[in-house]
Every structure is written in structure tokens, then in C-alpha cells.
Design a protein around this motif. Structure first.
Motif, PDB file in Angstrom:
ATOM      1  N   ARG A 287      67.153  65.275  16.825  1.00 62.05           N
ATOM      2  CA  ARG A 287      68.038  65.382  17.216  1.00 62.05           C
ATOM      3  C   ARG A 287      68.616  66.602  16.667  1.00 62.05           C
ATOM      4  N   VAL A 288      68.646  66.547  14.839  1.00 63.61           N
ATOM      5  CA  VAL A 288      69.636  67.770  14.030  1.00 63.61           C
ATOM      6  C   VAL A 288      68.516  68.170  13.901  1.00 63.61           C
ATOM      7  N   ASN A 289      67.111  67.831  13.944  1.00 64.82           N
ATOM      8  CA  ASN A 289      66.142  68.958  13.514  1.00 64.82           C
ATOM      9  C   ASN A 289      65.116  70.009  14.126  1.00 64.82           C
ATOM     10  N   HIS A 290      65.949  69.588  15.787  1.00 65.83           N
ATOM     11  CA  HIS A 290      65.999  70.716  16.770  1.00 65.83           C
ATOM     12  C   HIS A 290      67.335  70.854  17.143  1.00 65.83           C
ATOM     13  N   ASP A 291      68.084  71.325  16.189  1.00 62.42           N
ATOM     14  CA  ASP A 291      69.104  71.833  16.526  1.00 62.42           C
ATOM     15  C   ASP A 291      70.226  70.950  18.283  1.00 62.42           C
ATOM     16  N   MET A 292      69.883  70.106  17.883  1.00 57.26           N
ATOM     17  CA  MET A 292      70.740  69.442  18.999  1.00 57.26           C
ATOM     18  C   MET A 292      71.852  68.298  18.972  1.00 57.26           C
ATOM     19  N   GLU A 293      72.933  68.704  19.303  1.00 61.04           N
ATOM     20  CA  GLU A 293      74.020  68.064  19.591  1.00 61.04           C
ATOM     21  C   GLU A 293      73.919  66.750  19.278  1.00 61.04           C
ATOM     22  N   VAL A 294      74.461  66.574  17.558  1.00 60.03           N
ATOM     23  CA  VAL A 294      74.526  64.676  17.888  1.00 60.03           C
ATOM     24  C   VAL A 294      75.341  63.902  16.641  1.00 60.03           C
ATOM     25  N   TYR A 295      76.321  63.202  16.820  1.00 60.74           N
ATOM     26  CA  TYR A 295      77.193  62.080  15.740  1.00 60.74           C
ATOM     27  C   TYR A 295      76.594  61.477  15.431  1.00 60.74           C
ATOM     28  N   LEU A 296      76.935  60.939  14.343  1.00 60.18           N
ATOM     29  CA  LEU A 296      77.116  58.799  13.844  1.00 60.18           C
ATOM     30  C   LEU A 296      78.542  58.676  13.736  1.00 60.18           C
ATOM     31  N   VAL A 297      78.884  58.074  14.599  1.00 56.81           N
ATOM     32  CA  VAL A 297      80.491  57.520  13.694  1.00 56.81           C
ATOM     33  C   VAL A 297      80.387  55.629  13.969  1.00 56.81           C
ATOM     34  N   GLY A 298      81.471  55.473  13.409  1.00 61.38           N
ATOM     35  CA  GLY A 298      81.690  54.370  13.356  1.00 61.38           C
ATOM     36  C   GLY A 298      83.293  53.898  12.927  1.00 61.38           C
ATOM     37  N   VAL A 299      83.339  52.675  12.453  1.00 56.01           N
ATOM     38  CA  VAL A 299      84.057  51.928  12.183  1.00 56.01           C
ATOM     39  C   VAL A 299      84.049  51.301  10.365  1.00 56.01           C
ATOM     40  N   LYS A 300      84.930  51.197   9.667  1.00 57.19           N
ATOM     41  CA  LYS A 300      84.571  50.925   8.338  1.00 57.19           C
ATOM     42  C   LYS A 300      86.149  49.919   7.664  1.00 57.19           C
ATOM     43  N   LYS A 301      85.896  48.854   7.223  1.00 64.43           N
ATOM     44  CA  LYS A 301      86.821  48.147   6.727  1.00 64.43           C
ATOM     45  C   LYS A 301      86.722  47.662   5.481  1.00 64.43           C
ATOM     46  N   ASP A 302      87.575  48.383   4.363  1.00 60.24           N
ATOM     47  CA  ASP A 302      87.557  48.059   3.090  1.00 60.24           C
ATOM     48  C   ASP A 302      85.962  49.289   2.865  1.00 60.24           C
ATOM     49  N   GLY A 303      86.108  49.731   3.530  1.00 65.40           N
ATOM     50  CA  GLY A 303      84.752  51.022   2.532  1.00 65.40           C
ATOM     51  C   GLY A 303      83.737  50.167   3.689  1.00 65.40           C
TER      52      GLY A 303
ATOM     53  N   ILE B  29      53.795  65.344  30.280  1.00 67.24           N
ATOM     54  CA  ILE B  29      53.631  64.873  29.120  1.00 67.24           C
ATOM     55  C   ILE B  29      54.390  65.294  27.684  1.00 67.24           C
ATOM     56  N   ASP B  30      55.234  66.205  28.181  1.00 69.84           N
ATOM     57  CA  ASP B  30      55.760  66.755  26.926  1.00 69.84           C
ATOM     58  C   ASP B  30      56.752  65.843  26.605  1.00 69.84           C
ATOM     59  N   TYR B  31      57.496  65.309  27.148  1.00 67.02           N
ATOM     60  CA  TYR B  31      58.619  64.138  26.929  1.00 67.02           C
ATOM     61  C   TYR B  31      58.321  63.341  26.049  1.00 67.02           C
ATOM     62  N   PHE B  32      56.412  62.608  26.714  1.00 65.30           N
ATOM     63  CA  PHE B  32      56.163  61.561  25.726  1.00 65.30           C
ATOM     64  C   PHE B  32      55.168  62.111  24.004  1.00 65.30           C
ATOM     65  N   LYS B  33      55.117  63.536  24.284  1.00 63.54           N
ATOM     66  CA  LYS B  33      54.625  63.857  23.130  1.00 63.54           C
ATOM     67  C   LYS B  33      56.403  63.931  22.136  1.00 63.54           C
ATOM     68  N   ARG B  34      57.991  63.435  23.007  1.00 64.41           N
ATOM     69  CA  ARG B  34      58.833  64.660  21.768  1.00 64.41           C
ATOM     70  C   ARG B  34      58.897  62.829  21.111  1.00 64.41           C
ATOM     71  N   GLN B  35      58.646  61.977  21.865  1.00 62.47           N
ATOM     72  CA  GLN B  35      59.176  60.736  22.099  1.00 62.47           C
ATOM     73  C   GLN B  35      58.136  60.243  20.356  1.00 62.47           C
ATOM     74  N   ALA B  36      56.756  60.021  20.770  1.00 64.70           N
ATOM     75  CA  ALA B  36      56.235  59.685  19.573  1.00 64.70           C
ATOM     76  C   ALA B  36      56.445  60.852  18.052  1.00 64.70           C
ATOM     77  N   ASN B  37      56.612  61.710  18.312  1.00 65.24           N
ATOM     78  CA  ASN B  37      57.503  63.354  17.314  1.00 65.24           C
ATOM     79  C   ASN B  37      59.215  62.492  16.646  1.00 65.24           C
ATOM     80  N   THR B  38      59.337  61.511  17.530  1.00 65.47           N
ATOM     81  CA  THR B  38      61.171  61.181  17.383  1.00 65.47           C
ATOM     82  C   THR B  38      61.038  60.481  16.450  1.00 65.47           C
ATOM     83  N   TYR B  39      59.871  58.921  17.174  1.00 64.59           N
ATOM     84  CA  TYR B  39      59.566  57.630  16.625  1.00 64.59           C
ATOM     85  C   TYR B  39      59.093  57.863  15.373  1.00 64.59           C
ATOM     86  N   GLY B  40      57.895  58.299  15.500  1.00 62.13           N
ATOM     87  CA  GLY B  40      56.809  58.313  14.029  1.00 62.13           C
ATOM     88  C   GLY B  40      55.613  57.252  14.674  1.00 62.13           C
TER      89      GLY B  40
END
Length: 412
Positions: A32-48, A220-231
Motif C-alpha cells: 500500500r505504501v509503494n502504491h501511494d495508498m494510505e495505511v498505518y501501523l499502530v500498536g501498544v508498547k509497555k516498557d518499550g 484478474i487484476d485483483y489476483f495479480k495485485r494479491q500475488a504482487n502484494t504477498y510475493g
């Protein structure tokens, strides 16, 4: 505890070591980052240390605003109320900051475990989580049955392969399933990977299945995207048969059975009243007739359809925990070759090679009656001896209530 954004390294380190869905993989984020799509990675940390994580897909709605989708996320200990509280409180603040109208969260939580007849084998302790989500302002979207384009599959057929040998897995299967697998090898059914340039072969079979079952499907483009996404964590495979090789096998089998038949027939001529010889000779004569019919039918099929037949094809994706059997299709004209049985067994072996815990046959409708639209699919998967994971479902929270109501009215 602190809600925060995570680096890809922090994120991957956590989700790869805690049961999570393939849509929560770091590879999905990078695509998503490489194709200019908005995406975030978030989480919770405890003591780092990361103790909760989620990938958030973001899409624009109502021109200047957006919505957040945590597909099969977040990944966390849902029994720990303090972690749940910290994550979802932090998510609300984060969503407000990013101008989200609402949040949709689809946690990868099993609500109940059932057999493939629908009987409950185990009820999970999810009431605490359901109540906590309600207190956090999330509306549960219900325990729906059936397939929906609106939601992820809520009923998953899952086979535990951890700490089991291949022989154990095979022996646990239904007798007819085991027998069908063995027959495919005897007939010479094989499997190979398709390249991106060959995706049209997969898609042709996929369309056959979609048309047969009457469901909407992606391009078919959807499946090609899946293949490109997950390599290399995605495989599109094709089951096929070479009819010339199959005919050679049938001719060899015919020669063996004819030899047995001639010997038995000769012995019967010497002992015409021998009951066992009569039965054996009659049985061998029937087998000879069946093999000759197979040869005749196969020669006709080869002449009309060619030497090599594409039987069935499917897309598989794996993460650090399980292998997922996703989209598939087969040619009903060639159902006598039982290619899906061969494919499943080949891919179960692949999952074992990867050291995964589970083989996920993926969605069933949750309707276990013989009248259900997917009863044939349910029966097929049942033969491999998996269980059904009934997932907890979706939760939706308005972040901007007035805009949320307007959006829902507009999209009814």
C-alpha cells in the motif's frame, strides 16, 4: 502502556510471533505504501516492548474525510482488558487526528468451534470482550450467517496440522477423501505453479466456479495485485493431467487385469461348478470392461480437448502461522479426475514443509443444512477432518457521529 505508531520491523516482529491473519502482514503495508495508498501501523508498547499491533487501511469518503478498517485486527491478548482499553482508546484519538468518520474493526477472534454438521464443540470466553467493546462505543454487527460482500468470511474451515505427521493427517480424513486422493495419483494428476503471465488460465477456471455458484467476483487484476502484494508467500497453482500418460497407465492396468481374467477363465473351464471362481471371473470381466470404457472415453476426450487438460486452479497465501486456501475454480467437465483432492493434499504437505500450525480451508456459509447453497463445498472440506471456527464478527464505531449518520444515509 502507550498507544503509538510502529516501524515495520517492530510490527513484523510482533505479528509473526502472535497468531494473526495474513491481511495483517507487513507485506500488505509495504504494498500500500509503494502504491501511494494510505495505511498505518499502530500498536501498544509497555516498557518499550510491543504488546499489541494492527495494520489500518484508510480510504477517503465524503471528500475530506476517511474511514479506518482494521481487517482481522488488532493482534493482541483480547483477554487482557487493560491492553484492549489502551489500544482502542488510542485508536479513537488517532482516528480523530486523521479525520476518520468511523472505524471498522474485524478481530481475528474465535467465538465458537463447531464440527461441519454445525454442532458446537467448544464455546470461547468472548462475553467479556463483547461487553468491553460495547463500553468503548463499538457496535457489534451481529453473528451473521452466509456470505457477504460487506464483511469478511465469519465461518472458517480450519485444519490443525501442528504436531501431526502427514500420515496422521491422512488417516484422520474421511475414507472417501483418502481414497479420492490416492486415485488422483494413480491417474497421474499433477500440480504446478502458474506465473503472472499465466494468470488467465487460473481466471478462466475461477470464472467457471463463480458462474456456477452465482457469486460476484473480482477482476484478474485483483489476483495479480494479491500475488504482487504477498510475493513468495502467495502461490497460484494449477492441477492438470497429461492424457497420453494416463492412457499408458490404463493400458498397463488393462494388460494386468486381462491376464488375471484369462487365468481365472481357464481355471473355471476346468472347474465349471466352482462358485468362488465363477464370482472372481465375473468380477474380473467387469473390471476389464470398465477399463476399456475408460480408455475409449479418454481417447475421445484427448481427441476433442487436447493432450493436457487444466483441471483446477487456486490461490494460496501463507503467513508465519497458517496457509490459506482462498479463491479457486475447476472445470466441471473434468470432475472425474478429482483434481481438488490432489491439490488440497499437495498444499497440506507444503504447509507442513513450511512448519505452519494450521491449514485454513477458509470460508463456509455457516448454514449446515443440506439445502444450503454451499453444501457441496462444506461436504468436500468436511472430508479432510477440519473444524469450523465461528469468528466473533465486526465492530463499528462512529468517530464523528453526525457525519457518520449522513454517510450511512447516503450509502444505504
Amino acid at each position: 502502556m502507550k498507544f503509538c505508531e510502529l516501524t515495520v520491523k517492530e510490527y513484523d516482529g510482533f505479528v509473526n510471533n502472535h497468531l494473526s491473519h495474513y491481511t495483517q502482514m507487513g507485506r500488505h503495508y509495504m504494498y500500500r505504501v509503494n502504491h501511494d495508498m494510505e495505511v498505518y501501523l499502530v500498536g501498544v508498547k509497555k516498557d518499550g516492548e510491543v504488546i499489541a499491533a494492527s495494520l489500518i487501511n484508510s480510504a477517503h469518503i465524503m471528500r475530506f474525510f476517511k474511514f479506518f478498517y482494521l481487517q482481522r485486527g488488532p493482534v493482541m491478548d483480547y483477554q487482557d482488558e487493560s491492553v484492549v482499553q489502551c489500544f482502542y482508546d488510542g485508536l479513537t484519538a488517532f482516528a480523530k487526528e486523521k479525520k476518520a468518520v468511523y472505524v471498522l474493526s474485524d478481530p481475528y477472534i474465535v467465538h465458537q468451534v463447531r464440527d461441519h454438521d454445525g454442532n458446537i464443540l467448544e464455546s470461547k470466553n468472548t462475553n467479556q470482550f463483547l461487553q468491553q467493546m460495547k463500553s468503548l462505543g463499538y457496535h457489534h454487527q451481529g453473528f451473521h450467517v452466509g456470505y457477504s460482500m460487506k464483511y469478511q468470511a465469519r465461518w472458517l474451515s480450519v485444519l490443525d496440522i501442528q504436531d501431526k505427521s502427514l500420515d496422521d493427517i491422512l488417516q484422520d480424513m474421511d475414507y472417501n477423501t483418502r481414497r479420492s486422493i490416492k486415485q488422483t495419483y494413480k491417474m497421474g494428476v499433477q500440480m504446478r505453479d502458474l506465473s503472472l503471465d499465466e494468470f488467465d488460465q487460473f481466471f478462466e477456471l475461477f470464472e467457471m466456479a463463480a458462474d456456477k455458484h452465482g457469486f460476484d467476483y473480482a477482476s484478474i487484476d485483483y489476483f495479480k495485485r494479491q500475488a504482487n502484494t504477498y510475493g513468495d508467500q502467495c502461490r497460484i497453482v494449477m492441477s492438470y493431467i497429461n492424457l497420453s500418460d494416463y492412457l499408458n497407465e490404463l493400458q498397463e492396468e488393462l494388460a494386468d487385469v486381462e491376464g488375471e481374467y484369462n487365468q481365472s477363465k481357464q481355471a473355471l473351464e476346468e472347474k465349471p461348478n466352482h462358485k468362488k471362481l465363477k464370482n472372481k471371473t465375473a468380477e474380473l470381466e467387469m473390471r476389464v470392461g470398465k477399463i476399456r470404457k475408460k480408455i475409449e472415453d479418454t481417447e475421445t476426450l484427448k481427441a476433442s480437448d487436447g493432450e493436457v487438460l487444466n483441471l483446477a486452479s487456486a490461490m494460496f497465501i501463507h503467513n508465519a502461522h497458517e496457509l490459506y486456501y482462498l479463491s479457486s475454480g475447476s472445470n466441471p467437465k473434468y470432475k472425474q479426475f478429482m483434481a481438488p483432492y490432489n491439490m488440497m493434499w499437495e498444499m497440506i504437505q507444503y504447509a507442513k514443509e513450511l512448519g505452519l500450525k494450521r491449514y485454513n480451508f477458509y470460508g463456509v456459509s455457516g448454514d449446515f443444512s443440506e439445502d444450503s447453497d454451499d453444501y457441496g463445498v462444506l461436504k468436500f472440506k468436511k472430508g479432510f477432518n477440519p473444524v469450523v471456527h465461528e469468528m466473533i464478527g465486526d465492530f463499528e464505531k462512529p468517530i464523528r457521529p453526525i457525519l457518520y449518520k449522513l454517510y450511512k444515509l447516503k450509502t444505504r
